[in-house]
Write a protein that holds these residues in place. Structure first.
Motif, short mmCIF file in Angstrom:
data_model
loop_
_atom_site.label_atom_id
_atom_site.label_comp_id
_atom_site.label_asym_id
_atom_site.label_seq_id
_atom_site.Cartn_x
_atom_site.Cartn_y
_atom_site.Cartn_z
N MET A 1 -7.76 83.09 31.48
CA MET A 1 -7.15 83.12 32.80
C MET A 1 -6.74 84.54 33.20
O MET A 1 -6.95 84.93 34.35
N THR A 2 -6.14 85.27 32.27
CA THR A 2 -5.76 86.65 32.58
C THR A 2 -6.98 87.50 32.88
O THR A 2 -6.93 88.39 33.73
N SER A 3 -8.07 87.23 32.24
CA SER A 3 -9.30 87.98 32.51
C SER A 3 -9.78 87.71 33.93
O SER A 3 -10.22 88.62 34.65
N VAL A 4 -9.70 86.46 34.35
CA VAL A 4 -10.13 86.09 35.70
C VAL A 4 -9.24 86.77 36.73
O VAL A 4 -9.71 87.32 37.73
N VAL A 5 -7.93 86.78 36.50
CA VAL A 5 -6.99 87.43 37.42
C VAL A 5 -7.25 88.93 37.45
O VAL A 5 -7.24 89.56 38.51
N ALA A 6 -7.51 89.53 36.30
CA ALA A 6 -7.78 90.97 36.24
C ALA A 6 -9.05 91.31 36.99
O ALA A 6 -9.11 92.29 37.75
N VAL A 7 -10.10 90.51 36.77
CA VAL A 7 -11.37 90.75 37.47
C VAL A 7 -11.18 90.55 38.98
O VAL A 7 -11.65 91.34 39.79
N ALA A 8 -10.48 89.48 39.35
CA ALA A 8 -10.24 89.21 40.77
C ALA A 8 -9.42 90.33 41.38
O ALA A 8 -9.70 90.79 42.50
N GLY A 9 -8.40 90.81 40.67
CA GLY A 9 -7.59 91.93 41.17
C GLY A 9 -8.41 93.19 41.35
O GLY A 9 -8.27 93.92 42.34
N THR A 10 -9.27 93.46 40.39
CA THR A 10 -10.15 94.63 40.49
C THR A 10 -11.09 94.51 41.68
O THR A 10 -11.29 95.47 42.43
N LEU A 11 -11.67 93.34 41.84
CA LEU A 11 -12.58 93.12 42.98
C LEU A 11 -11.86 93.25 44.31
O LEU A 11 -12.37 93.87 45.25
N ILE A 12 -10.68 92.66 44.40
CA ILE A 12 -9.90 92.77 45.65
C ILE A 12 -9.52 94.23 45.90
O ILE A 12 -9.60 94.72 47.04
N THR A 17 -10.29 99.06 49.03
CA THR A 17 -10.59 100.50 49.07
C THR A 17 -11.83 100.77 49.92
O THR A 17 -11.85 101.68 50.75
N TYR A 18 -12.86 99.97 49.72
CA TYR A 18 -14.09 100.11 50.50
C TYR A 18 -13.82 99.97 51.99
O TYR A 18 -14.29 100.76 52.80
N LEU A 19 -13.06 98.92 52.36
CA LEU A 19 -12.78 98.69 53.78
C LEU A 19 -11.98 99.83 54.39
O LEU A 19 -12.26 100.28 55.50
N PHE A 20 -10.98 100.34 53.67
CA PHE A 20 -10.20 101.46 54.19
C PHE A 20 -11.05 102.72 54.30
O PHE A 20 -10.97 103.45 55.31
N GLN A 21 -11.88 102.99 53.32
CA GLN A 21 -12.75 104.17 53.38
C GLN A 21 -13.75 104.05 54.52
O GLN A 21 -14.03 105.04 55.22
N ARG A 22 -14.27 102.87 54.71
CA ARG A 22 -15.23 102.65 55.80
C ARG A 22 -14.56 102.87 57.16
O ARG A 22 -15.11 103.54 58.04
N ARG A 23 -13.37 102.31 57.33
CA ARG A 23 -12.64 102.49 58.59
C ARG A 23 -12.32 103.97 58.81
O ARG A 23 -12.46 104.48 59.93
N THR A 24 -11.89 104.65 57.77
CA THR A 24 -11.59 106.08 57.88
C THR A 24 -12.84 106.87 58.25
O THR A 24 -12.80 107.76 59.11
N ALA A 25 -13.96 106.57 57.63
CA ALA A 25 -15.21 107.26 57.94
C ALA A 25 -15.65 106.98 59.37
O ALA A 25 -16.12 107.89 60.07
#
Length: 156
Positions: A1-12, A17-25
């Motif tokens: 379960m902790t692995s799933v939360v860690a992976v989900a947190g990393t993905l989120i 980060t991608y969305l903010f960088q895209r908006r900034t660009a």
């Protein structure tokens, strides 16, 4: 379960980060595009004003040489050729301006400036040339004021 939360947190986190960088660009690109347009308009507006001012000077020179006594045909031909060359340059500057700022108000103001330049040829005497030149200067100032207003609108 902790692995799933860690992976989900990393993905989120990565997605955020991608969305903010895209908006900034996108914002940076929009600002750069507006600044390029502003610079192109500035060059076109100032180029047009300089070209018609040079043309006015050449038309006045031609006007005086046509009325000089005795008439120097070589000097008259040189003034005529210079006037023609500067007329073509002013026309080119007008075309460029219309390409970067197709605005009906600026077009009317450009026509007013051109009309004043055209009046020089038909001036009766030196005093009429002075009056026409004064009207030309006012027409150019009105054009520059309108162009400056457009530049402020485009500013990033």
């Amino acid at each position: 379960m902790t692995s799933v939360v860690a992976v989900a947190g990393t993905l989120i986190g990565s997605l955020t980060t991608y969305l903010f960088q895209r908006r900034t660009a996108e914002r940076a690109e929009a600002v750069a595009r507006r600044e390029r347009l502003r610079q192109e308009r500035l060059a076109a507006y100032s180029g047009y004003a300089a070209a018609v001012t040079d043309l006015k000077r050449a038309k006045i020179t031609l006007w005086f040489r046509q009325r000089r006594s005795p008439r120097d045909e070589e000097s008259l031909l040189a003034a005529l050729l210079e006037s023609d060359r500067l007329g073509a340059a002013a026309e080119t500057a007008a075309f460029r301006l219309q390409l970067v700022a197709d605005d009906p108000q600026l077009r009317r103001l450009m026509e007013a400036v051109s009309a004043k330049v055209g009046e020089i040829t038909h001036a009766e005497d030196r005093q009429a040339v002075i009056v026409i030149e004064s009207g030309f200067e006012q027409a150019v100032r009105t054009f520059i004021d309108a162009a400056a207003g457009q530049l402020r609108e485009v500013s990033p």
